[in-house]
Each structure stands twice: as C-alpha cells, then as structure tokens.
Write an enzyme that holds these catalytic residues in place. Structure first.
Site, mmCIF file in Angstrom:
data_model
loop_
_atom_site.group_PDB
_atom_site.id
_atom_site.type_symbol
_atom_site.label_atom_id
_atom_site.label_comp_id
_atom_site.label_asym_id
_atom_site.label_seq_id
_atom_site.Cartn_x
_atom_site.Cartn_y
_atom_site.Cartn_z
ATOM 1 N N HIS A 65 0.847 -1.200 0.000
ATOM 2 C CA HIS A 65 0.000 0.000 0.000
ATOM 3 C C HIS A 65 0.886 1.255 0.000
ATOM 4 C CE1 HIS A 65 -3.052 -2.716 2.205
ATOM 5 N NE2 HIS A 65 -3.636 -2.412 1.070
ATOM 6 N N LYS A 93 -16.022 -6.459 6.749
ATOM 7 C CA LYS A 93 -14.782 -7.237 6.612
ATOM 8 C C LYS A 93 -14.249 -7.707 7.964
ATOM 9 C CE LYS A 93 -11.854 -6.788 2.582
ATOM 10 N NZ LYS A 93 -10.575 -6.239 2.065
ATOM 11 N N ARG A 148 -2.246 -5.526 -8.617
ATOM 12 C CA ARG A 148 -1.080 -6.362 -8.325
ATOM 13 C C ARG A 148 -0.917 -7.460 -9.362
ATOM 14 N NH1 ARG A 148 -3.270 -7.890 -2.649
ATOM 15 N NH2 ARG A 148 -5.106 -7.672 -3.958
ATOM 16 N N SER A 189 -3.120 -7.752 2.958
ATOM 17 C CA SER A 189 -3.252 -7.579 4.406
ATOM 18 C C SER A 189 -3.605 -8.900 5.081
ATOM 19 C CB SER A 189 -4.324 -6.542 4.716
ATOM 20 O OG SER A 189 -3.957 -5.305 4.195
HETATM 21 N N1 COA Z 1 -0.339 -3.986 -1.416
HETATM 22 C C1 COA Z 1 -0.753 -4.887 -0.556
HETATM 23 N N2 COA Z 1 -2.027 -5.312 -0.463
HETATM 24 C C2 COA Z 1 -2.899 -4.757 -1.292
HETATM 25 C C3 COA Z 1 -2.535 -3.799 -2.230
HETATM 26 C C4 COA Z 1 -1.177 -3.411 -2.282
HETATM 27 N N3 COA Z 1 -0.725 -2.510 -3.139
HETATM 28 N N4 COA Z 1 -3.627 -3.442 -2.905
HETATM 29 C C5 COA Z 1 -4.643 -4.158 -2.417
HETATM 30 N N5 COA Z 1 -4.207 -4.959 -1.438
HETATM 31 C C6 COA Z 1 -4.975 -5.944 -0.683
HETATM 32 C C7 COA Z 1 -5.546 -5.409 0.586
HETATM 33 O O1 COA Z 1 -4.637 -5.528 1.623
HETATM 34 C C8 COA Z 1 -6.740 -6.295 0.788
HETATM 35 O O2 COA Z 1 -6.295 -7.509 1.313
HETATM 36 P P1 COA Z 1 -7.209 -8.519 2.114
HETATM 37 O O3 COA Z 1 -8.555 -8.521 1.470
HETATM 38 O O4 COA Z 1 -6.461 -9.778 1.961
HETATM 39 O O5 COA Z 1 -7.254 -8.063 3.527
HETATM 40 C C9 COA Z 1 -7.211 -6.523 -0.647
HETATM 41 O O6 COA Z 1 -6.082 -6.333 -1.449
HETATM 42 C C10 COA Z 1 -8.202 -5.526 -1.144
HETATM 43 O O7 COA Z 1 -8.534 -4.670 -0.157
HETATM 44 P P2 COA Z 1 -8.343 -3.085 -0.113
HETATM 45 O O8 COA Z 1 -7.412 -2.563 -1.111
HETATM 46 O O9 COA Z 1 -8.161 -2.728 1.314
HETATM 47 O O10 COA Z 1 -9.655 -2.625 -0.591
HETATM 48 P P3 COA Z 1 -10.981 -3.212 -0.136
HETATM 49 O O11 COA Z 1 -11.383 -4.087 -1.264
HETATM 50 O O12 COA Z 1 -11.007 -3.774 1.213
HETATM 51 O O13 COA Z 1 -11.778 -1.882 -0.044
HETATM 52 C C11 COA Z 1 -13.092 -0.128 -0.848
HETATM 53 C C12 COA Z 1 -12.468 -1.458 -1.099
HETATM 54 C C13 COA Z 1 -12.875 0.407 0.556
HETATM 55 C C14 COA Z 1 -12.487 0.821 -1.830
HETATM 56 C C15 COA Z 1 -14.582 -0.347 -1.118
HETATM 57 O O14 COA Z 1 -15.052 -1.339 -0.255
HETATM 58 C C16 COA Z 1 -15.389 0.904 -0.942
HETATM 59 O O15 COA Z 1 -15.334 1.785 -1.769
HETATM 60 N N6 COA Z 1 -16.139 0.989 0.151
HETATM 61 C C17 COA Z 1 -16.963 2.137 0.480
HETATM 62 C C18 COA Z 1 -18.426 1.875 0.182
HETATM 63 C C19 COA Z 1 -18.694 2.017 -1.270
HETATM 64 O O16 COA Z 1 -18.567 3.068 -1.871
HETATM 65 N N7 COA Z 1 -19.130 0.913 -1.893
HETATM 66 C C20 COA Z 1 -19.433 0.854 -3.282
HETATM 67 C C21 COA Z 1 -18.211 0.630 -4.105
HETATM 68 S S1 COA Z 1 -18.604 0.588 -5.826
#
Ligand code: COA
Length: 162
Positions: free
Chosen positions: A19, A43, A92, A130
């Site tokens: 990240h 989550k 990724r 994560s």
């Molecule tokens: N390095 C390491 N890990 C990474 C990464 C990077 N560069 N990019 C993504 N990841 C991992 C994260 O750690 C996470 O891992 P895990 O699921 O194993 O714990 C996974 O990839 C994806 O999670 P993250 O990037 O944290 O995003 P998310 O999918 O949890 O969150 C939001 C997505 C918050 C953007 C989305 O849920 C959101 O917009 N929520 C708000 C409500 C909303 O608007 N909803 C409608 C969306 S259309």
C-alpha cells in the site's frame, strides 16, 4: 492553477509496504493524496479504525502531501465532499482485475466525473495482501519485509493480548 487531488481508498487492516508503495507513487503524480480508510465492518477488521489510522500515519509520515482520513459513506460521495476527482487503486496481479473493473464501473455509474486510475506496485509486493500479513504474523512468521516496523510491533502486541 488547479491542484490535482487523488483518493486512495482501502480497509488497510493493516497497511502493508505494498500500500505504501502505491501511495508513494501517487504522491509523485498528484499534488495531494488522501488515504481514505473505510471503516468496513463487514470485513470484520482485526484492528479498530483508530488503530488503522494510527498505523497509516506512522507508515507514511515521510510523505508531506498525503492526508489520512476515515469514511463510512459511499466512496464517491466522500471523494466529492473532499473535492477529489481521481480514485487510485493498485493492480497487483491479473486476478485483481475483475473486482477492480467492477468497482471502477460502479463508481463511474454513480459519479461519471470521477476517474479511477490504476498503479502497479513494485514487483516484490505483487503477492502481498493484508490478510496474508495477518496470517503469517499471527502464526509467528516474520513479516518485517512486508510492513513498517511499527505495524510489526502492533501485530505482535495484538497476538500477545489474545
Ligand atoms: N499492497 C498490498 N495489499 C494490497 C494492495 C497493495 N498494493 N492493494 C490491495 N491490497 C490488498 C488489501 O490488503 C486487501 O487484502 P485482504 O482482502 O487480503 O485483507 C485486498 O487487497 C483488497 O482490499 P483493499 O485494497 O483494502 O480494498 P478493499 O477491497 O477492502 O476496499 C473499498 C475497497 C474500501 C475501496 C470499497 O469497499 C469501498 O469503496 N467501500 C466504500 C463503500 C462504497 O462506496 N461501496 C461501493 C463501491 S462501488
């Protein structure tokens, strides 16, 4: 002159070097980057929102044009409130694509003026997530190459309190 402002959203449970790598890249492209931490109760994060914010603050303290915020609304509404019209997401591996494509598509439907931009983290972080960091750490593995030392400490503390 118009300043460019980008939002980098996620759950960050916890923030990893992958990240941080994306935020660092984004901070060189845009005038301001807002790291937006979703409370995301669905989550079931192991760290509270306050802990996640604190850990991000420590991990990114050397980046001057980065701001850290939490949100519990629709992402595009939060972006509009912050007057940011760019969403940054990391890609990724190919398997990220489908989910990211959906997310970007839905966000575009909801707010056509907001663009999603994808950045690639450094190769050594391509397999990092994560949940893997949590698993390796909770089972006693070494995560020093994947997270900031402060995050490592917080993971150890959490494990010792279990
Ligand atoms: N390095 C390491 N890990 C990474 C990464 C990077 N560069 N990019 C993504 N990841 C991992 C994260 O750690 C996470 O891992 P895990 O699921 O194993 O714990 C996974 O990839 C994806 O999670 P993250 O990037 O944290 O995003 P998310 O999918 O949890 O969150 C939001 C997505 C918050 C953007 C989305 O849920 C959101 O917009 N929520 C708000 C409500 C909303 O608007 N909803 C409608 C969306 S259309």
């Amino acid at each position: 002159m118009m300043t460019s402002k980008a939002i980098y959203p996620g759950t960050f449970d916890p923030i990893t070097n992958g990240h941080s790598d994306i935020v660092t890249r984004a901070s060189k492209i845009f005038d301001r980057v807002i790291v937006a931490v979703a409370s995301n109760p669905s989550k079931k994060p192991i760290f509270t929102l306050e802990q996640r914010l604190d850990m991000i603050q420590k991990s990114l303290q050397d980046l001057p044009n980065v701001e850290i915020c939490s949100f519990n609304s629709l992402l595009v509404n939060f972006a509009q409130k912050k007057q940011a019209n760019i969403l940054v997401r990391g890609l990724r591996v190919v398997s990220d694509f489908e989910y990211e494509f959906q997310l970007a598509g839905m966000n575009r439907r909801l707010a056509p003026n907001i663009e999603t931009i994808f950045l690639r983290p450094a190769e050594q972080y391509a397999y990092l997530s994560s949940s893997l960091v949590r698993e390796v750490s909770l089972l006693g593995g070494d995560v020093s190459g994947f997270v900031h030392p402060y995050i490592q400490l917080k993971l150890t503390e959490l494990m010792n309190n279990k």
